[in-house]
Design an enzyme around this catalytic site. Structure first.
Site, short mmCIF file in Angstrom:
data_model
loop_
_atom_site.label_atom_id
_atom_site.label_comp_id
_atom_site.label_asym_id
_atom_site.label_seq_id
_atom_site.Cartn_x
_atom_site.Cartn_y
_atom_site.Cartn_z
N THR A 31 -2.96 -19.66 0.53
CA THR A 31 -4.00 -18.87 1.19
C THR A 31 -3.80 -17.39 0.86
O THR A 31 -2.66 -16.93 0.72
CB THR A 31 -3.89 -19.09 2.71
OG1 THR A 31 -4.08 -20.49 2.96
CG2 THR A 31 -4.94 -18.30 3.48
N GLY A 102 -2.22 -13.68 6.43
CA GLY A 102 -3.49 -14.40 6.58
C GLY A 102 -3.46 -15.38 7.75
O GLY A 102 -4.39 -16.18 7.91
N GLU A 108 0.97 -23.37 5.74
CA GLU A 108 1.58 -23.08 4.43
C GLU A 108 3.01 -23.61 4.38
O GLU A 108 3.45 -24.16 3.37
CB GLU A 108 1.58 -21.56 4.18
CG GLU A 108 0.18 -21.00 3.95
CD GLU A 108 0.13 -19.48 3.90
OE1 GLU A 108 -0.78 -18.96 3.26
OE2 GLU A 108 0.99 -18.83 4.52
C1 5RP Z 1 -1.34 -15.99 4.26
C2 5RP Z 1 -0.24 -15.55 3.38
C3 5RP Z 1 -0.62 -14.91 2.08
O1 5RP Z 1 -0.18 -15.71 1.04
C4 5RP Z 1 0.02 -13.55 2.03
O2 5RP Z 1 -0.43 -12.80 3.14
C5 5RP Z 1 -0.34 -12.81 0.73
O3 5RP Z 1 -1.69 -12.48 0.74
P1 5RP Z 1 -2.37 -11.74 -0.49
O4 5RP Z 1 -2.21 -12.63 -1.67
O5 5RP Z 1 -3.82 -11.58 -0.06
O6 5RP Z 1 -1.69 -10.41 -0.68
O7 5RP Z 1 0.92 -15.71 3.66
O8 5RP Z 1 -0.85 -16.51 5.48
#
Ligand code: 5RP
Length: 241
Positions: A31, A102, A108
């Site tokens: 995600t 996220g 995850e």
């Molecule tokens: C979501 C996550 C994402 O992988 C993490 O926040 C990285 O996000 P991005 O690729 O938009 O920088 O852990 O829970």
């Protein structure tokens, strides 16, 4: 590419991760914006004939994978996932990650833990010497959440963290709600001197569903840099290209 942006570097890492996908694999789909590059590129490969099955880690990853035309299954239907590719908020060279910006880190972690291999993809700003500059996401149940947040701050002190400050993501008026119907506390430690001690202490708090520290789960980091992509693998020397 001259002066690649952070998003260009995320995309470069995501495209490199495609090289680890083999026909017939069950692939965990992460995600976030970096994982989204991977899902979209994987969808193009599927349209070109690659046969794989995806396991999304969130409602948003599910929607993206459907749009990309990737056939999907679930962890329960495919308990042995070959490879999970996901983003990270921070990573160190011991393959420890902070995830959860996220608010998807519970699913995850379930998907990554059910995988033979987890690859974390990121731009180079995420690779750090010491974890903790990025706030740590902790998914908590709504019941007595203020008490749980106090205990989280106490656990951080006991684990040697300083400057511990917890806040409810989204605030009291409009709290963020996860795909699982829970809330998220963000723990700002500035530095996490002992990630394993903090992870153990957080997991022991009633009301904590899951924290965003991934320890002993990920074995490969793919880091998009201004001058190429670095692959850092637990089993092999670092390779840039
Ligand atoms: C979501 C996550 C994402 O992988 C993490 O926040 C990285 O996000 P991005 O690729 O938009 O920088 O852990 O829970």
């Amino acid at each position: 590419m001259p002066n690649p942006t952070a998003d260009d570097r995320k995309r470069a890492a995501a495209l490199k991760a495609l090289e680890f996908v083999r026909p017939g694999m069950i692939v965990g789909l992460g995600t976030g914006s970096t994982a989204a590059h991977f899902v979209q590129a994987l969808g193009k490969k599927v349209k070109a004939g690659l046969q794989i099955t995806g396991v999304p880690t969130s409602a948003s990853a599910h929607a993206l994978a459907v749009d990309a035309g990737i056939p999907l299954t679930t962890v329960d239907e495919a308990p042995q996932i070959d490879l999970t590719v996901d983003g990270a908020d921070e990573a160190d060279r011991q393959f420890r990650l902070i995830k959860g910006a996220g608010a998807a880190h519970l699913r995850e972690k379930i998907v990554a833990s059910a995988s033979r291999r987890m690859i974390a993809i990121m731009d180079d700003s995420k690779l750090v010497e010491v974890l903790g500059r990025f706030p740590l996401s902790v998914e908590i149940v709504p019941f007595a959440h203020k008490t749980t947040m106090r205990r989280i701050a106490e656990a951080a002190v006991q684990a040697g963290c300083q400057g511990n400050f917890t806040r409810l993501r989204g605030g009291d008026a409009h709290p963020a709600v996860t795909d699982n119907g829970n809330l998220v506390a963000d723990l700002d430690c500035e530095m996490i001197p002992d990630p394993t001690a903090l992870a153990t202490a957080l997991s022991a708090i009633p009301g904590v569903v899951e924290h965003g520290l991934f320890i002993g789960i990920c074995s490969t980091l793919i880091v998009g840099r201004g001058d190429g992509v670095e692959v850092i693998d637990a089993m092999r020397p670092s390779d840039a290209g």
